[in-house]
Write an enzyme that holds these catalytic residues in place. Structure first.
Site, PDB file in Angstrom:
ATOM      1  N   GLY A  46       0.835  -1.192   0.000  1.00 55.64           N
ATOM      2  CA  GLY A  46       0.000   0.000   0.000  1.00 55.64           C
ATOM      3  C   GLY A  46       0.869   1.241   0.000  1.00 55.64           C
ATOM      4  O   GLY A  46       2.053   1.179   0.359  1.00 55.64           O
ATOM      5  N   GLN A  51       2.998   9.950   1.483  1.00 50.31           N
ATOM      6  CA  GLN A  51       4.290   9.248   1.503  1.00 50.31           C
ATOM      7  C   GLN A  51       5.157   9.613   0.294  1.00 50.31           C
ATOM      8  O   GLN A  51       6.355   9.334   0.291  1.00 50.31           O
ATOM      9  CB  GLN A  51       4.075   7.729   1.516  1.00 50.31           C
ATOM     10  CG  GLN A  51       3.599   7.170   2.847  1.00 50.31           C
ATOM     11  CD  GLN A  51       3.473   5.663   2.787  1.00 50.31           C
ATOM     12  OE1 GLN A  51       2.501   5.145   2.270  1.00 50.31           O
ATOM     13  NE2 GLN A  51       4.479   4.962   3.283  1.00 50.31           N
ATOM     14  N   CYS A  93       6.229  -0.698   6.988  1.00 57.63           N
ATOM     15  CA  CYS A  93       5.819   0.501   6.261  1.00 57.63           C
ATOM     16  C   CYS A  93       6.960   0.939   5.350  1.00 57.63           C
ATOM     17  O   CYS A  93       8.121   0.938   5.763  1.00 57.63           O
ATOM     18  CB  CYS A  93       5.497   1.609   7.261  1.00 57.63           C
ATOM     19  SG  CYS A  93       4.984   3.144   6.483  1.00 57.63           S
ATOM     20  N   LEU A  94       6.613   1.339   4.129  1.00 57.23           N
ATOM     21  CA  LEU A  94       7.645   1.763   3.181  1.00 57.23           C
ATOM     22  C   LEU A  94       8.385   3.013   3.676  1.00 57.23           C
ATOM     23  O   LEU A  94       9.505   3.280   3.255  1.00 57.23           O
ATOM     24  CB  LEU A  94       7.015   2.049   1.810  1.00 57.23           C
ATOM     25  CG  LEU A  94       6.408   0.841   1.087  1.00 57.23           C
ATOM     26  CD1 LEU A  94       5.735   1.278  -0.207  1.00 57.23           C
ATOM     27  CD2 LEU A  94       7.462  -0.219   0.812  1.00 57.23           C
ATOM     28  N   HIS A 135      -4.027   0.820   7.885  1.00 58.65           N
ATOM     29  CA  HIS A 135      -2.670   1.379   7.832  1.00 58.65           C
ATOM     30  C   HIS A 135      -2.631   2.593   6.891  1.00 58.65           C
ATOM     31  O   HIS A 135      -2.085   3.649   7.243  1.00 58.65           O
ATOM     32  CB  HIS A 135      -1.705   0.286   7.369  1.00 58.65           C
ATOM     33  CG  HIS A 135      -0.266   0.715   7.278  1.00 58.65           C
ATOM     34  ND1 HIS A 135       0.708   0.237   8.129  1.00 58.65           N
ATOM     35  CD2 HIS A 135       0.366   1.582   6.438  1.00 58.65           C
ATOM     36  CE1 HIS A 135       1.864   0.794   7.821  1.00 58.65           C
ATOM     37  NE2 HIS A 135       1.689   1.613   6.790  1.00 58.65           N
ATOM     38  N   GLU A 136      -3.215   2.445   5.699  1.00 56.66           N
ATOM     39  CA  GLU A 136      -3.161   3.539   4.707  1.00 56.66           C
ATOM     40  C   GLU A 136      -4.029   4.722   5.125  1.00 56.66           C
ATOM     41  O   GLU A 136      -3.637   5.883   4.957  1.00 56.66           O
ATOM     42  CB  GLU A 136      -3.577   3.038   3.318  1.00 56.66           C
ATOM     43  CG  GLU A 136      -2.653   1.980   2.711  1.00 56.66           C
ATOM     44  CD  GLU A 136      -1.167   2.297   2.835  1.00 56.66           C
ATOM     45  OE1 GLU A 136      -0.779   3.471   2.692  1.00 56.66           O
ATOM     46  OE2 GLU A 136      -0.390   1.354   3.110  1.00 56.66           O
ATOM     47  N   HIS A 139      -2.267   6.728   7.569  1.00 57.45           N
ATOM     48  CA  HIS A 139      -1.279   7.611   6.916  1.00 57.45           C
ATOM     49  C   HIS A 139      -1.919   8.954   6.561  1.00 57.45           C
ATOM     50  O   HIS A 139      -1.328  10.016   6.773  1.00 57.45           O
ATOM     51  CB  HIS A 139      -0.758   6.975   5.620  1.00 57.45           C
ATOM     52  CG  HIS A 139       0.491   6.166   5.789  1.00 57.45           C
ATOM     53  ND1 HIS A 139       1.658   6.683   6.302  1.00 57.45           N
ATOM     54  CD2 HIS A 139       0.761   4.864   5.484  1.00 57.45           C
ATOM     55  CE1 HIS A 139       2.589   5.730   6.318  1.00 57.45           C
ATOM     56  NE2 HIS A 139       2.075   4.620   5.839  1.00 57.45           N
TER      57      HIS A 139
HETATM   58 CO    CO Z   1       2.937   2.767   5.598  1.00 49.80          CO
END
Ligand code: CO
Length: 171
Positions: A46, A51, A93-94, A135-136, A139
């Site tokens: 995701g 981000q 997480c990226l 999670h997204e 964000h």
């Molecule tokens: Co993340």
């Protein structure tokens, strides 16, 4: 299409709430394509627009790496309208590369938003999809998964991560 730079913790934009996305124009379509390419390039499940430096309510989810035939989901202005149950599982997480930890979340969520064509979208997610959705959407509210850990665990993470950043910047 183009690869975008993924913002990393502790960059400020990750802690800030995003704003409603008003116009789903050609610019938005390109952003969605670039975000998709970027997420796939790093094998993420995701990615939220903030981000990649765009503080707007847009995120994409693709859990097909873990669950066969899962479609790419493009979510604009998403809202969680219902939550059910609880489940704990490992999450990453990226924006916080190299760190995985167990996070407790709702087991099932019901989300409303709009898709890339501007149509109303309703998604019911269970298990991994429910986790990815939460999670997204977190964000987009400026919340990272480390904010969902216990304060003690978070302090421990911060110390370890500072060292990790320092070690990596030397190279
Ligand atoms: Co993340």
């Amino acid at each position: 299409m183009a690869l975008l730079e993924i913002k990393k913790y502790p960059e400020k934009i990750l802690k800030e709430k995003t704003v409603h996305l008003e116009n789903i124009d050609a610019h938005t379509q390109r952003l969605i394509d670039d975000m998709t390419e970027t997420m796939h390039a790093v094998r993420g499940l995701g990615l939220a627009a903030n981000q990649v430096g765009i503080p707007k309510k847009l995120c994409i989810i693709d859990i097909s790496l873990k669950e066969d035939k899962a479609p790419l989901i493009v979510l604009i202005n998403p809202v969680i309208v219902e939550k059910e149950g609880a489940a704990e599982a490992e999450e990453g997480c990226l924006s916080i590369p190299g760190y995985l930890t167990s996070i407790k979340r709702a087991e099932k969520v019901f989300v409303r938003g709009i898709d890339r064509e501007g149509r109303n979208l309703e998604i019911e997610g269970v298990g991994l999809l429910a986790r990815a959705l939460q999670h997204e959407i977190d964000h987009l509210e400026g919340i990272l998964f480390i904010d969902r850990m216990s304060p003690i665990k978070r302090e421990f993470f911060k110390r370890r991560y500072k060292k990790f950043l320092k070690d990596n910047s030397k190279e």
